[in-house]
Design a protein around this motif. Structure first.
Motif, PDB file in Angstrom:
ATOM      1  N   ALA A  95       0.818  -1.213   0.000  1.00 24.01           N
ATOM      2  CA  ALA A  95       0.000   0.000   0.000  1.00 24.01           C
ATOM      3  C   ALA A  95       0.855   1.268   0.000  1.00 24.01           C
ATOM      4  N   LYS A  96       2.090   1.164   0.442  1.00 26.62           N
ATOM      5  CA  LYS A  96       3.002   2.321   0.465  1.00 26.62           C
ATOM      6  C   LYS A  96       3.585   2.613  -0.912  1.00 26.62           C
ATOM      7  N   TYR A  97       3.339   1.701  -1.876  1.00 29.44           N
ATOM      8  CA  TYR A  97       3.949   1.853  -3.200  1.00 29.44           C
ATOM      9  C   TYR A  97       2.873   1.787  -4.284  1.00 29.44           C
ATOM     10  N   PRO A  98       2.186   2.908  -4.507  1.00 31.94           N
ATOM     11  CA  PRO A  98       1.083   2.939  -5.468  1.00 31.94           C
ATOM     12  C   PRO A  98       1.581   2.866  -6.908  1.00 31.94           C
ATOM     13  N   SER A  99       0.631   2.874  -7.824  1.00 28.99           N
ATOM     14  CA  SER A  99       0.957   2.715  -9.245  1.00 28.99           C
ATOM     15  C   SER A  99       1.934   3.775  -9.741  1.00 28.99           C
ATOM     16  N   ALA A 100       1.806   4.998  -9.233  1.00 28.65           N
ATOM     17  CA  ALA A 100       2.695   6.079  -9.689  1.00 28.65           C
ATOM     18  C   ALA A 100       4.159   5.747  -9.411  1.00 28.65           C
ATOM     19  N   TYR A 101       4.424   5.060  -8.304  1.00 27.63           N
ATOM     20  CA  TYR A 101       5.787   4.654  -7.965  1.00 27.63           C
ATOM     21  C   TYR A 101       6.355   3.742  -9.042  1.00 27.63           C
ATOM     22  N   TRP A 102       5.558   2.760  -9.482  1.00 29.65           N
ATOM     23  CA  TRP A 102       6.021   1.789 -10.463  1.00 29.65           C
ATOM     24  C   TRP A 102       6.120   2.404 -11.859  1.00 29.65           C
ATOM     25  N   ARG A 103       5.222   3.329 -12.173  1.00 32.78           N
ATOM     26  CA  ARG A 103       5.316   4.013 -13.471  1.00 32.78           C
ATOM     27  C   ARG A 103       6.589   4.833 -13.562  1.00 32.78           C
ATOM     28  N   ASP A 104       6.936   5.473 -12.455  1.00 35.63           N
ATOM     29  CA  ASP A 104       8.159   6.277 -12.444  1.00 35.63           C
ATOM     30  C   ASP A 104       9.395   5.401 -12.625  1.00 35.63           C
ATOM     31  N   LEU A 105       9.436   4.272 -11.927  1.00 34.60           N
ATOM     32  CA  LEU A 105      10.567   3.338 -12.089  1.00 34.60           C
ATOM     33  C   LEU A 105      10.646   2.840 -13.523  1.00 34.60           C
ATOM     34  N   ASP A 106       9.505   2.521 -14.085  1.00 30.41           N
ATOM     35  CA  ASP A 106       9.466   2.002 -15.451  1.00 30.41           C
ATOM     36  C   ASP A 106      10.009   3.038 -16.428  1.00 30.41           C
ATOM     37  N   ALA A 107       9.640   4.290 -16.232  1.00 31.16           N
ATOM     38  CA  ALA A 107      10.091   5.350 -17.131  1.00 31.16           C
ATOM     39  C   ALA A 107      11.594   5.555 -17.059  1.00 31.16           C
ATOM     40  N   ARG A 108      12.181   5.302 -15.883  1.00 32.03           N
ATOM     41  CA  ARG A 108      13.615   5.527 -15.690  1.00 32.03           C
ATOM     42  C   ARG A 108      14.427   4.237 -15.719  1.00 32.03           C
TER      43      ARG A 108
ATOM     44  N   PHE B 269      11.306  -0.438  -1.911  1.00 34.40           N
ATOM     45  CA  PHE B 269      10.328  -1.520  -1.829  1.00 34.40           C
ATOM     46  C   PHE B 269      10.999  -2.825  -1.400  1.00 34.40           C
ATOM     47  N   VAL B 270      12.112  -3.150  -2.032  1.00 31.78           N
ATOM     48  CA  VAL B 270      12.831  -4.381  -1.690  1.00 31.78           C
ATOM     49  C   VAL B 270      13.336  -4.328  -0.249  1.00 31.78           C
ATOM     50  N   ARG B 271      13.786  -3.148   0.186  1.00 32.11           N
ATOM     51  CA  ARG B 271      14.257  -3.010   1.569  1.00 32.11           C
ATOM     52  C   ARG B 271      13.116  -3.256   2.552  1.00 32.11           C
ATOM     53  N   ASP B 272      11.923  -2.739   2.255  1.00 33.55           N
ATOM     54  CA  ASP B 272      10.779  -2.954   3.144  1.00 33.55           C
ATOM     55  C   ASP B 272      10.387  -4.431   3.207  1.00 33.55           C
ATOM     56  N   LEU B 273      10.431  -5.102   2.062  1.00 31.30           N
ATOM     57  CA  LEU B 273      10.129  -6.537   2.062  1.00 31.30           C
ATOM     58  C   LEU B 273      11.157  -7.320   2.873  1.00 31.30           C
TER      59      LEU B 273
ATOM     60  N   SER C 169      -1.461  -7.020  -5.665  1.00 28.62           N
ATOM     61  CA  SER C 169      -1.624  -5.669  -5.115  1.00 28.62           C
ATOM     62  C   SER C 169      -1.202  -4.585  -6.101  1.00 28.62           C
ATOM     63  N   GLY C 170      -0.750  -4.982  -7.288  1.00 22.77           N
ATOM     64  CA  GLY C 170      -0.332  -4.017  -8.292  1.00 22.77           C
ATOM     65  C   GLY C 170       1.142  -3.690  -8.258  1.00 22.77           C
ATOM     66  N   CYS C 171       1.874  -4.292  -7.322  1.00 18.42           N
ATOM     67  CA  CYS C 171       3.319  -4.109  -7.270  1.00 18.42           C
ATOM     68  C   CYS C 171       3.991  -5.194  -8.124  1.00 18.42           C
ATOM     69  N   THR C 172       5.315  -5.223  -8.117  1.00 22.46           N
ATOM     70  CA  THR C 172       6.052  -6.181  -8.939  1.00 22.46           C
ATOM     71  C   THR C 172       7.048  -6.940  -8.083  1.00 22.46           C
ATOM     72  N   ALA C 173       6.877  -8.257  -8.019  1.00 16.11           N
ATOM     73  CA  ALA C 173       7.711  -9.087  -7.149  1.00 16.11           C
ATOM     74  C   ALA C 173       9.050  -9.453  -7.771  1.00 16.11           C
ATOM     75  N   SER C 174       9.149  -9.413  -9.088  1.00 10.70           N
ATOM     76  CA  SER C 174      10.343  -9.925  -9.759  1.00 10.70           C
ATOM     77  C   SER C 174      11.652  -9.252  -9.352  1.00 10.70           C
ATOM     78  N   PRO C 175      11.692  -7.971  -8.977  1.00 12.92           N
ATOM     79  CA  PRO C 175      12.976  -7.411  -8.545  1.00 12.92           C
ATOM     80  C   PRO C 175      13.513  -8.016  -7.254  1.00 12.92           C
ATOM     81  N   ALA C 176      12.654  -8.759  -6.539  1.00  7.63           N
ATOM     82  CA  ALA C 176      13.070  -9.299  -5.244  1.00  7.63           C
ATOM     83  C   ALA C 176      12.962 -10.814  -5.151  1.00  7.63           C
TER      84      ALA C 176
ATOM     85  N   GLY D  93      -0.927 -13.910  -9.316  1.00 14.91           N
ATOM     86  CA  GLY D  93      -1.146 -12.595  -8.714  1.00 14.91           C
ATOM     87  C   GLY D  93      -1.335 -11.520  -9.756  1.00 14.91           C
ATOM     88  N   ASP D  94      -0.475 -11.493 -10.773  1.00 19.61           N
ATOM     89  CA  ASP D  94      -0.621 -10.517 -11.856  1.00 19.61           C
ATOM     90  C   ASP D  94      -1.960 -10.680 -12.553  1.00 19.61           C
TER      91      ASP D  94
END
Length: 399
Positions: free
Chosen positions: A31-44, A51-55, A89-96, A267-268
């Motif tokens: 919930a702390k990482y909404p869609s805008a967070y992932w869109r920004d990462l994707d763009a860059r 996110f990985v640190r919190d997990l 939840s709309g996040c992405t597990a693959s980086p972790a 999940g996806d």
């Protein structure tokens, strides 16, 4: 939710619980990482470090590491629930996700000294083991033909030269699990012999100039790279298990990997389906909700059924794995069914949203790109079918 399945007249295994409290805990992090967070990462093309640190801090990525080594000691089903919930939840597990399963080779085949040296750090995040060096540009799925060579020099060092490709997260890892040939293929009785597994200190070898990591500009933000090794030095103490038996060690961990990735697929698919259903209810054309049209409703309904079936196969494969039973066919079929189910859910969500599916703010196109990978990696659909044809149906080997 609990249950059991009989896989043969002689074998009955518990399917395992659904871990509702664990799901709730994962959702709170997501919930702390909404869609805008992932869109920004994707763009860059950036990595979700926070996110990985919190997990990691929540103990989720150390789920499969026994408590005696600093982990939480949960079964494979629990780890699958974590990854499924992240993606649902709309996040992405693959980086972790690799932090969960790569260490399995070390856990099952490493020495006690190696386990005590590395597993606690992997559990608490002070040692990032996300990189898995297996695939090569010219061999692909024909792993036994890999060309990366490790030669022992004296008693204390292996010298490695070769190249790996599609080695995700290497730039965000401290260590890499590496498969290399220690005995030339023309000197072994079976082509699966003579391969060995090593733990490589990426930072040390980069600093020494013996290893280069180059990012690959890809369709999805998977932080994937290619790796070049030139006279790279690996301490002999970093050899896992016995020299020459690495192929078996790697295969041993692939069933767990396939169950976990299949659960990510589910999940996806559920996230995409939820978005598609919501839009089908709200979007009105010709004075009625588009979900009233069978051409919209039926693909969504079919995707739901396929996802439920895939989820049951994931559960069965995880149950067999935890029970120490042969789960190769189930793990492979879980991956196959889940990859296709989530792709059908993605297609249904895309078609339901119509033109708006291409607008980044809806996130459908991003997830659509991400889930297409599942039919290719970590094992392709055709390789799964070849395995089932040969190992389950008893048909002649096709390769």
């Amino acid at each position: 939710m609990e249950g059991h399945v009989s896989t043969s007249p002689a074998v009955t295994v518990e399917l395992g619980e659904d871990y509702p409290e664990l799901r709730d805990a994962v959702r709170r992090v997501c919930a702390k990482y909404p869609s805008a967070y992932w869109r920004d990462l994707d763009a860059r093309s950036a990595y979700p470090t926070d996110f990985v640190r919190d997990l990691t801090d929540g103990g989720f990525l150390g789920a499969l590491i026994p408590e005696e080594y600093g982990g939480t000691g949960l079964p494979l089903r629990a780890a699958a629930v974590i990854l499924e919930t992240i993606n649902a939840s709309g996040c992405t597990a693959s980086p972790a996700h690799a932090q969960m399963y790569i260490m399995g080779t070390l856990l099952r085949h490493g020495s006690e000294e190696q386990k005590r040296k590395y597993l606690p750090g992997i559990a608490d995040g002070s040692i990032r083991l996300q990189a898995f060096g297996v695939t090569e540009p010219t061999t692909g799925s024909d792993t036994t033909r890999l060309k990366t060579r490790a030669e022992k020099r004296g008693n204390s060092t292996y010298v490695v030269t070769g190249q790996k490709v599609w080695t995700s997260r290497a730039l965000h890892s401290d260590m890499m699990l590496l498969l290399a040939r220690t005995t030339p293929i023309d000197q072994v009785q079976k082509k699966t012999d003579g391969l060995s597994v090593f733990l490589v200190d990426l930072k040390r070898e980069q600093a020494a100039g013996r290893l280069q990591i180059r990012p690959i500009d890809a369709m999805i933000n998977h932080n994937t790279t290619e790796i070049f090794m030139d006279e790279m030095e690996v301490p002999a103490e970093n050899l896992i298990g016995e020299e020459g038996k690495g192929f078996r060690y790697i295969l041993d961990g692939m069933n767990a990997e396939r169950v976990l990735v299949a659960s990510e697929c589910v999940g996806d698919g559920r996230w995409l389906l939820e978005r598609g259903i919501a839009y089908a209810k709200d979007r009105r054309v010709f004075d009625r909700a588009i979900g009233q049209n069978q051409a919209v409703a039926f693909p969504l309904a079919r995707a739901w059924g396929e996802l439920e079936a895939a989820d049951m196969m994931c559960r069965r494969a995880a149950a067999l794995f935890s029970a120490g039973q042969d789960c190769g066919a189930d793990a492979n079929m879980a991956k196959l069914l889940a990859s296709e189910a989530t792709w059908h859910a993605a297609e249904a969500a895309m078609q339901t949203h119509g033109g708006f599916a291409f607008a980044r703010e809806y996130d459908i196109e991003r997830k659509w790109r991400e889930v297409r990978l599942y039919q290719i990696a970590p094992i392709s659909t055709n390789m799964v079918l070849a395995y089932v044809a040969q190992q389950v149906l008893g048909l002649p080997r096709s390769y």
